[in-house]
Design a protein around this motif. Sequence first.
Motif, PDB file in Angstrom:
ATOM      1  N   GLN A 122       0.848  -1.185   0.000  1.00 13.64           N
ATOM      2  CA  GLN A 122       0.000   0.000   0.000  1.00 13.64           C
ATOM      3  C   GLN A 122       0.889   1.242   0.000  1.00 13.64           C
ATOM      4  N   GLN A 169       3.001   2.026   3.041  1.00  8.68           N
ATOM      5  CA  GLN A 169       3.994   1.052   3.493  1.00  8.68           C
ATOM      6  C   GLN A 169       5.370   1.408   2.926  1.00  8.68           C
ATOM      7  N   ARG A 180      -3.551  -5.060   3.936  1.00 11.50           N
ATOM      8  CA  ARG A 180      -2.126  -4.890   3.658  1.00 11.50           C
ATOM      9  C   ARG A 180      -1.455  -6.249   3.478  1.00 11.50           C
TER      10      ARG A 180
END
Length: 588
Positions: free
Chosen positions: A335, A338, A454
């Motif tokens: 994502q 991240q 995620r």
Amino acid sequence: MLHTVIEKNSYQDSIVLMLLTNYLETLDGVNNVQVMMGTPANKDIFKTGGLATDELEAATPNDMVIVLDVDNEDLIDDVVKKAKTYLDEQSSGNDDDASGEERVKTWDKALEVAKDAPVALISVPGVYAASEVEKALDAGKNVFCFSDNVTIEDEARLKQMAHEKGLLLMGPDCGTGIANGLPLAFANRVRKGSIGIVGASGTGIQEVTAIIHKMGEGVTNAIGTGGRDLKAQVQGITFKDSIALLDQDPDVKVIVAISKPPAKEVRDDAVDLLRAAKKPVVAIFLGEKPEAHEKGLYRAYTLEETAKIAVGLLHGQEPTGHEDVAVKVPDVTLQPQQKYIKGYYSGGTLAYEAATLMNNTLGLHAENGVDGSILKKDGYEVLDLGDDVFTQGRPHPMIDATKRKEMMVSAGKDPETAAILLDIVLGYGTTDDMAGDLKDTIIKVKADAKAEGRELPVIATIVGTDMDPQDYSQQQKTLESAGVILCENNAQAVKTALAIVGHPVEEKPLPILPEQPSNVKMPAVSDKLKEMLTATRFLNIGLESFADAINESGGSAVQFDWKPIAGGNVELQKALLFLSKVDLKVGV
């Protein structure tokens, strides 16, 4: 409510008491517990952990102390009973008839029975270690000192003493070594071979020896110096003497030198000595990014490269600049938020390597962190969980995964975490199934992240060989079943993480410059020191598991069941040691 139980004159090894603490913490009704010997340093740990009591002050260094927090006082007797049963089980089979080992209980008897042992292994509490090292050196023994918490002043003094006696002091805080193919302390089993290693780093030696083994070559002697040897106060005494020893060992064809970041002036002296070696040398100073090789002195950037250059030189091949294998980037979709890599290491040197690669590749310009962090910048984090800040009163993370699990869960909850790095260190001294201990936590962390939309890669490497007491292939299968991205070595694991976040490491071959002249002459090596290279017999003072590893590997160890003398009073012990030396000088 806090309760204190003092078992008078009941000396127990610190690692056993740490594991006992872990066991007692699992008992129903126990809110908190700590078991340690009643030394002043341990009393401070009790206080730091909120377990200080008035009764605690009455304990002496020879007393085992249990401080526990229970709501029901009726549990106390049961906890103490279970503690004694646990200790009895740990010590079962300790007599000669059961184990077949030679055991002694005094220094005089140890020196009589182990008179033919050129090396003494010392793993006693740090407050007592300096005196025991001095006794062993006075007896003409080379010393491998696993004990930590020895002052750097004592380390410098004792290493100079060893040097003047023509002996070697490996340590203090020396975690690993190999002598004549036999494992010392936290060591891996590797085949014997013609590469000799000296290292101011424990897991650095383990990683390099394991990679060499996997490549089909071997190491007969790997000499650990302790992590502070190349600091300015110590001046690399053991490192330099070890280089001289390996250079004069007829069975060594290639020398490998490994160090965590050294003091500049000590590093320069060490490099000058390496240039004087008759044999090709591979050197890695972690934290440095070399710009060129020299003919005969080749520089490595990673531990993987170190091992592969050494094996190549053994086969008459100079480095090509492609010793590190290019990683294959896994199919991972992150994502946008991240960004950050988190590394939770049981091996300090592996943590240094990870921090170096991340720092240089990402241009972080981060200084070494504090409180056990090797790198801490923005959201990037690399921790050495074996640092004293994490292990006071607790087992080392190679034995106990509790702290690492906590860190992984915390990192998994952070939506900015892009990858988690782990090392699994096998060999003697470590837990039987670290992969199994971590498996459920890895699965949970990945599943929780997935539930939040995620993907969270966990990337790991196993430091070990197929000869280790653990089942290497089973460790692989366990990690892979948990969804871990498993890499061949730590450098590849870190590069994989960096590639996932969009920052692949660039590989550039180094030029090979002409041989540089040395300003020093390789020192002579005493016969006592040379005996270490072919040692088959050892005197083990402290942790019995170290003697077991030697005996299981084909060597012979005399087990000294050490306990502190003079009621554990350190000052009185020093006085007795001084008086014994005076007596020897005047012939009393």
